[in-house]
Structures are given as structure tokens and as C-alpha cells.
Design a protein around this motif. Structure first.
Motif, PDB file in Angstrom:
ATOM      1  N   ALA A  57       1.207  47.166 -12.081  1.00  0.00           N
ATOM      2  CA  ALA A  57       0.465  48.112 -12.919  1.00  0.00           C
ATOM      3  C   ALA A  57      -1.018  47.817 -12.793  1.00  0.00           C
ATOM      4  N   ALA A  58      -1.842  48.853 -12.932  1.00  0.00           N
ATOM      5  CA  ALA A  58      -3.286  48.681 -12.789  1.00  0.00           C
ATOM      6  C   ALA A  58      -4.012  49.778 -13.557  1.00  0.00           C
ATOM      7  N   GLY A  59      -5.282  49.500 -13.877  1.00  0.00           N
ATOM      8  CA  GLY A  59      -6.098  50.490 -14.561  1.00  0.00           C
ATOM      9  C   GLY A  59      -5.979  50.413 -16.068  1.00  0.00           C
ATOM     10  N   ASP A  60      -6.371  51.491 -16.740  1.00  0.00           N
ATOM     11  CA  ASP A  60      -6.441  51.500 -18.202  1.00  0.00           C
ATOM     12  C   ASP A  60      -5.103  51.236 -18.870  1.00  0.00           C
ATOM     13  N   VAL A  61      -4.004  51.530 -18.203  1.00  0.00           N
ATOM     14  CA  VAL A  61      -2.690  51.304 -18.808  1.00  0.00           C
ATOM     15  C   VAL A  61      -2.418  49.818 -19.026  1.00  0.00           C
ATOM     16  N   THR A  62      -3.232  48.948 -18.392  1.00  0.00           N
ATOM     17  CA  THR A  62      -3.080  47.500 -18.558  1.00  0.00           C
ATOM     18  C   THR A  62      -4.090  46.913 -19.546  1.00  0.00           C
ATOM     19  N   GLY A  63      -4.980  47.753 -20.101  1.00  0.00           N
ATOM     20  CA  GLY A  63      -5.934  47.264 -21.089  1.00  0.00           C
ATOM     21  C   GLY A  63      -7.328  47.044 -20.542  1.00  0.00           C
ATOM     22  N   PRO A  64      -8.212  46.401 -21.343  1.00  0.00           N
ATOM     23  CA  PRO A  64      -9.619  46.216 -20.975  1.00  0.00           C
ATOM     24  C   PRO A  64      -9.772  45.590 -19.603  1.00  0.00           C
ATOM     25  N   PRO A  65     -10.891  45.942 -18.884  1.00  0.00           N
ATOM     26  CA  PRO A  65     -12.124  46.500 -19.425  1.00  0.00           C
ATOM     27  C   PRO A  65     -12.184  48.020 -19.578  1.00  0.00           C
ATOM     28  N   LEU A  66     -11.154  48.761 -19.232  1.00  0.00           N
ATOM     29  CA  LEU A  66     -11.072  50.195 -19.531  1.00  0.00           C
ATOM     30  C   LEU A  66     -12.232  50.993 -18.955  1.00  0.00           C
ATOM     31  N   ILE A  67     -12.608  50.704 -17.735  1.00  0.00           N
ATOM     32  CA  ILE A  67     -13.625  51.480 -17.036  1.00  0.00           C
ATOM     33  C   ILE A  67     -13.108  51.794 -15.639  1.00  0.00           C
ATOM     34  N   ALA A  68     -13.473  52.968 -15.150  1.00  0.00           N
ATOM     35  CA  ALA A  68     -12.903  53.474 -13.904  1.00  0.00           C
ATOM     36  C   ALA A  68     -13.111  52.547 -12.696  1.00  0.00           C
ATOM     37  N   PRO A  69     -14.312  51.992 -12.474  1.00  0.00           N
ATOM     38  CA  PRO A  69     -14.481  51.141 -11.285  1.00  0.00           C
ATOM     39  C   PRO A  69     -13.592  49.896 -11.298  1.00  0.00           C
ATOM     40  N   SER A  70     -13.383  49.316 -12.486  1.00  0.00           N
ATOM     41  CA  SER A  70     -12.514  48.135 -12.541  1.00  0.00           C
ATOM     42  C   SER A  70     -11.080  48.531 -12.247  1.00  0.00           C
ATOM     43  N   GLY A  71     -10.671  49.718 -12.735  1.00  0.00           N
ATOM     44  CA  GLY A  71      -9.335  50.203 -12.432  1.00  0.00           C
ATOM     45  C   GLY A  71      -9.147  50.437 -10.952  1.00  0.00           C
ATOM     46  N   ALA A  72     -10.177  50.966 -10.300  1.00  0.00           N
ATOM     47  CA  ALA A  72     -10.098  51.198  -8.859  1.00  0.00           C
ATOM     48  C   ALA A  72      -9.905  49.882  -8.113  1.00  0.00           C
ATOM     49  N   ARG A  73     -10.649  48.858  -8.516  1.00  0.00           N
ATOM     50  CA  ARG A  73     -10.516  47.557  -7.849  1.00  0.00           C
ATOM     51  C   ARG A  73      -9.135  46.963  -8.106  1.00  0.00           C
ATOM     52  N   GLU A  74      -8.640  47.124  -9.334  1.00  0.00           N
ATOM     53  CA  GLU A  74      -7.288  46.648  -9.638  1.00  0.00           C
ATOM     54  C   GLU A  74      -6.257  47.358  -8.772  1.00  0.00           C
ATOM     55  N   GLY A  75      -6.447  48.665  -8.567  1.00  0.00           N
ATOM     56  CA  GLY A  75      -5.525  49.415  -7.719  1.00  0.00           C
ATOM     57  C   GLY A  75      -5.516  48.894  -6.290  1.00  0.00           C
ATOM     58  N   GLU A  76      -6.686  48.560  -5.775  1.00  0.00           N
ATOM     59  CA  GLU A  76      -6.774  48.020  -4.418  1.00  0.00           C
ATOM     60  C   GLU A  76      -6.094  46.662  -4.325  1.00  0.00           C
ATOM     61  N   VAL A  77      -6.325  45.815  -5.324  1.00  0.00           N
ATOM     62  CA  VAL A  77      -5.692  44.495  -5.354  1.00  0.00           C
ATOM     63  C   VAL A  77      -4.178  44.634  -5.393  1.00  0.00           C
ATOM     64  N   ALA A  78      -3.689  45.534  -6.245  1.00  0.00           N
ATOM     65  CA  ALA A  78      -2.246  45.755  -6.343  1.00  0.00           C
ATOM     66  C   ALA A  78      -1.675  46.233  -5.024  1.00  0.00           C
ATOM     67  N   ALA A  79      -2.351  47.179  -4.379  1.00  0.00           N
ATOM     68  CA  ALA A  79      -1.843  47.730  -3.119  1.00  0.00           C
ATOM     69  C   ALA A  79      -1.721  46.652  -2.051  1.00  0.00           C
ATOM     70  N   GLU A  80      -2.730  45.796  -1.932  1.00  0.00           N
ATOM     71  CA  GLU A  80      -2.675  44.730  -0.928  1.00  0.00           C
ATOM     72  C   GLU A  80      -1.529  43.776  -1.198  1.00  0.00           C
ATOM     73  N   ASN A  81      -1.323  43.434  -2.455  1.00  0.00           N
ATOM     74  CA  ASN A  81      -0.229  42.507  -2.787  1.00  0.00           C
ATOM     75  C   ASN A  81       1.139  43.151  -2.623  1.00  0.00           C
ATOM     76  N   MET A  82       1.232  44.445  -2.878  1.00  0.00           N
ATOM     77  CA  MET A  82       2.508  45.133  -2.710  1.00  0.00           C
ATOM     78  C   MET A  82       2.907  45.199  -1.236  1.00  0.00           C
ATOM     79  N   LEU A  83       1.916  45.366  -0.377  1.00  0.00           N
ATOM     80  CA  LEU A  83       2.201  45.482   1.053  1.00  0.00           C
ATOM     81  C   LEU A  83       2.350  44.121   1.727  1.00  0.00           C
ATOM     82  N   ASN A  84       1.695  43.105   1.161  1.00  0.00           N
ATOM     83  CA  ASN A  84       1.753  41.765   1.742  1.00  0.00           C
ATOM     84  C   ASN A  84       1.835  40.734   0.624  1.00  0.00           C
ATOM     85  N   PRO A  85       3.036  40.345   0.229  1.00  0.00           N
ATOM     86  CA  PRO A  85       3.204  39.396  -0.882  1.00  0.00           C
ATOM     87  C   PRO A  85       2.474  38.066  -0.681  1.00  0.00           C
ATOM     88  N   ALA A  86       2.193  37.732   0.585  1.00  0.00           N
ATOM     89  CA  ALA A  86       1.497  36.475   0.861  1.00  0.00           C
ATOM     90  C   ALA A  86      -0.017  36.596   0.699  1.00  0.00           C
TER      91      ALA A  86
END
Length: 463
Positions: A307-336
Motif C-alpha cells: 500500500a502507498a500514498g494517502d491511504v497509509t497516512g501522513p505525510p498526506l501530500i501527493a509527491p510523497s505518495g508518488a515516491r512511495e508508489g515508486e518504492v512499492a513498485a520496485e520492491n514488488m518486482l524485485n523482492p531483493a
């Protein structure tokens, strides 16, 4: 159907889209499930429409107050219809150019329209179709939080979405809350001619920011006609003809009082957009506020669900959510990969005039963590550009580690603070010192030179 995708995303907003684009750049195929408009809250109902109107209000107000500077502009009554057209155009242009055109050009990303609801940790129902997969990313964002206040629903109220779609500017507006939305909306409406009252149950606005900066901004709001009421406990709302009456008590024990206005706006925070998506069927853990709990890699407690973005809580701003989404995507595709998010270097801004911005930690937070610090407060009138621009109320706060001078945090109340905070962000992220900042040549005159001056002042108090 779902087997041809590397993972499935619930949502298509800023966070979801960033995750999808990152996955595509890594050669993966993803599916976004969206029940509403492409682009999510920020583009359609939040950042873009609100900042468009805030910017127009700033320009309108500049015309109103231009006479003392020898500029004889006449600010006629704002044309509400044209303002709404400008807002709609900004939203539609960004949705088309930053989202739809990207999708049209990227065959690795697809969108399925419909409401997604989990049936199990491996099954997502969208309409009559059930998508089966072992990797899901929940990026559904947030929604304006409401209050359980007697009479509120019956009397009718606005939130940060609906307030941007009124048929006309209200003659008067009561805003419950003292956070970012409250002050941004409050100043905007006041500048367009609405009589605004901000009601806060605490003792000040914007608790995240330095009290000295907030006090200066509160003075600015007051001078622009915004009434500020603190320590107010709302108890009931009643409709009285064409007005609403907010009943409540103050900490002074003056008994029940009634605040009246044409409309009432709730600005009491953000709730996770996680109702009716079947979270209870997945076993995904949530915190006390209902936000999905994740670790630094954006993993939930359920294997295969991130999960990523505002649904996970603060800091509740779009750029941080975008970075969280990128982090999640990389980990989902490569667990290592073990990509991690660290919001200690995530800046934030409040789009008022002058702007407020901050990054890093405050002196109080640093001391609570056992650090010895040197804090500098530099009034804005020490900055030459402020005199050039004609607005000298504001300042800079710089927190640095005692001895090393390493910059730990910075805050600003100044014109263009949302832009200049990125210089401080780089300093915090890469461990620069006040010595580094003080020796960096800045363009003169600029508001950003205030950061350098704050660093020079901080150096004087370093051992």
C-alpha cells in the motif's frame, strides 16, 4: 486476464500512476483499477483545482493592494464563471497531458474501469469480473474527514472538494479546523470577498510549523479580514433560514455561543479512502486512524499486498505518495531490492500568501532525540528582496546540530517559500552544514538568500 500483469493497482491517482510508470520503465506490465476519474484526488478535486483558485485570488488581491505602490489598477468584482472555467481547464489539461496521453503512449499500462473490492488476499472483484493475482498495490488515496457533530448533516456543510464547486462565492463562511486546508481555503475565499471565520479547538493554527512563523501569518490573515477563534469546542449545528449557526464553548467558560454564516466548511483532516474495498477480507492491518499500516518498503502485514500514498497516512501530500508508489513498485518486482522510504527529507508547503514551507525536524524534535542543536530565527525584513517586493512579515528558522553544524531542518514563511525549500531539502538529505550553506553564493536580491543569511547567523552561535 490478470495473469498477463506483473501486479495490479487499486487506484489511478498520483501514487498509483507513479507506481505504474516505474513498473513500466522496468519492463513490467501493470493494470490500474479505477472507479472514477483518471488522476485521482490531486488532479481532479485537490491540489490542482484549489491551487488554481488560490493563485487567481493572489493575483486579484495584488491588484486590490497595488495603489500604495503607484500602480493604479482597478480590481472589479471577480467573475466567478470565468474563474470556474480556468479551474476546469487546468484540471482537464493536466488530466489529459500528464495522465491520458502517457497511458495512450504506454502499452505496458492498462486501466480497468469499475469499483474494485477484495474477496480475499488474492482476489479482486471489479464488476462481474474477478482478478486473481499474487501481487496487489492499494493506492486509493484519501477523502476529506467528517465530524460527528449533532445537526451538521441536516444543516448541510462543505468539504474541501465541494467548496471548489459552489455556484457563487458565499457572503460568509465558517471554517472548522486550523490546518492546511483551513488556512488555504480561508485566505482564498476572504480575498474574493467572503467574510471568513476560522474556528480552531486548539490554541493556534498549523501545529506542525514554528509558533513564531504561525503567529506572523495569523497577523496577516487578521489584517486581511479573516477572524480567528481559538479554543472553541463545537457542540451543535443548526440551520436558521439562510444561515447556519455553529454552537460551541470557549475555554474561557463563557457559556454557549453561536457563530453564524451562510455556509460552513469542514477542514478537519483526511481519512483513508479504504471503505468498501474489502480490506476486512484480506486481513490487512490498519492503525487507530484507519490508515493501512506499512513498513519502510510499503509492505502490509499480508504477503503479496503493498500500500502507498494517502491511504497509509501522513505525510498526506501527493509527491510523497508518488515516491512511495515508486518504492512499492520496485520492491514488488524485485523482492531483493529492499527500497525504502524516508520522509525525514520530504518537504511540505502551505500555499498561502506568503507561503509556508518546511523540511526535516524541528529543534524540539531534535532535542527529544537526544541531539544538541543551534536554532536560528531570521526575520524576513533582514532579506533585501522582501523590501523590494513590499512584504516584510515572515522569517526563516534553521535547525543545525551543535558542533558539526549539520542542517537538520528548516522552515520559512516567505514569498516563494514552496520553491526555495528545495535548497534546504538537499542540504538535509545530503548532510550539508550551515558552513556549506553560508559559503554558497546566492543570487542577489532573492528570497532564497534568506536561507544563506540564516546559515550565517547560525554559524555565529556554533561552538
Amino acid at each position: 486476464m490478470s495473469s498477463k500483469y506483473d501486479f495490479i493497482i487499486l487506484g489511478s491517482g498520483t501514487t498509483a500512476f507513479a507506481a505504474a510508470c516505474k513498473a513500466s520503465s522496468l519492463g513490467a506490465r501493470v493494470l490500474m483499477v479505477e472507479q472514477s476519474k483518471l488522476g485521482g484526488t490531486c488532479v481532479n478535486w485537490g491540489c490542482v483545482p484549489s491551487k488554481t483558485l488560490i493563485h487567481k485570488a493572489k493575483e486579484f488581491y495584488a491588484a486590490v493592494r497595488s495603489a500604495p505602490f503607484g500602480i493604479n489598477l482597478r480590481a472589479e468584482e471577480p467573475d466567478y464563471a470565468l474563474l470556474m472555467q480556468a479551474k476546469i481547464k487546468a484540471v482537464e489539461d493536466l488530466r489529459r497531458e500528464h495522465y491520458q496521453q502517457v497511458l495512450d503512449a504506454d502499452e505496458r499500462i492498462e486501466v480497468l474501469r469499475g469499483h474494485g473490492r477484495f474477496l480475499s488476499p488474492r482476489e479482486l472483484q471489479v464488476g462481474a469480473e474477478v482478478l486473481v493475482h499474487d501481487k496487489f498495490l492499494i493506492a486509493t488515496g484519501g477523502t476529506p474527514r467528517s465530524l460527528r457533530l449533532p445537526g451538521l448533516v441536516e444543516a448541510g456543510y462543505l468539504n474541501s472538494y465541494s467548496a471548489l464547486n459552489l455556484p457563487a462565492f458565499p457572503a460568509s463562511l465558517l471554517i472548522i479546523g486550523g490546518g492546511v486546508v483551513a488556512v488555504e481555503m480561508g485566505q482564498m475565499f476572504a480575498r474574493f470577498g467572503t467574510r471568513v471565520t476560522i474556528v480552531e479547538r486548539g490554541d493556534r493554527l498549523l501545529k506542525e510549523f514554528d509558533a513564531r512563523l504561525v503567529a506572523l501569518f495569523a497577523e496577516i490573515l487578521h489584517d486581511e479580514g479573516v477572524e480567528l477563534i481559538y479554543n472553541f469546542e463545537a457542540t451543535e449545528v443548526r440551520r436558521e433560514g439562510e444561515q447556519v449557526c455553529l454552537h460551541g464553548r470557549t475555554s474561557q467558560g463563557e457559556g454557549d455561543c453561536c457563530l453564524r454564516a451562510e455556509r460552513i466548511l469542514l477542514a478537519v483532516g483526511t481519512a483513508p479512502a479504504s471503505t468498501d474495498i474489502g480490506l476486512e477480507e484480506t486481513g490487512v492491518a490498519r492503525d487507530e486512524g484507519g490508515f493501512i499500516s506499512v513498513d519502510e518498503e510499503m509492505r502490509t502485514n499480508v504477503a503479496g499486498i503493498w500500500a502507498a500514498g494517502d491511504v497509509t497516512g501522513p505525510p498526506l501530500i501527493a509527491p510523497s505518495g508518488a515516491r512511495e508508489g515508486e518504492v512499492a513498485a520496485e520492491n514488488m518486482l524485485n523482492p531483493a531490492a529492499h527500497r525504502r522510504i524516508d520522509h525525514r527529507t520530504t518537504p511540505m508547503a502551505v500555499f498561502v500568501d506568503p507561503e509556508l514551507a518546511m523540511v526535516g525536524i524541528s529543534s524540539a524534535q531534535a532535542r527529544a532525540a537526544g541531539k544538541a542543536v543551534v536554532e536560528t530565527f531570521l526575520p524576513l525584513d533582514r532579506v533585501a528582496k522582501a523590501h523590494v517586493m513590499g512584504g516584510r512579515r515572515g522569517g526563516f528558522v534553521l535547525c543545525a546540530e551543535r558542533g558539526s553544524g549539520r542542517i537538520l531542518g528548516a522552515q520559512a514563511l516567505a514569498p516563494r517559500a514552496a520553491d526555495l525549500i528545495h535548497e534546504a531539502t538537499l542540504a538535509v538529505r545530503f548532510g550539508l552544514s550551515v558552513h556549506d550553506l553560508a559559503e554558497t553564493v546566492h543570487v542577489y536580491p532573492t528570497i532564497a538568500d534568506g536561507l544563506r543569511l540564516a546559515a550565517v547567523e547560525n554559524l555565529r552561535h556554533q561552538p
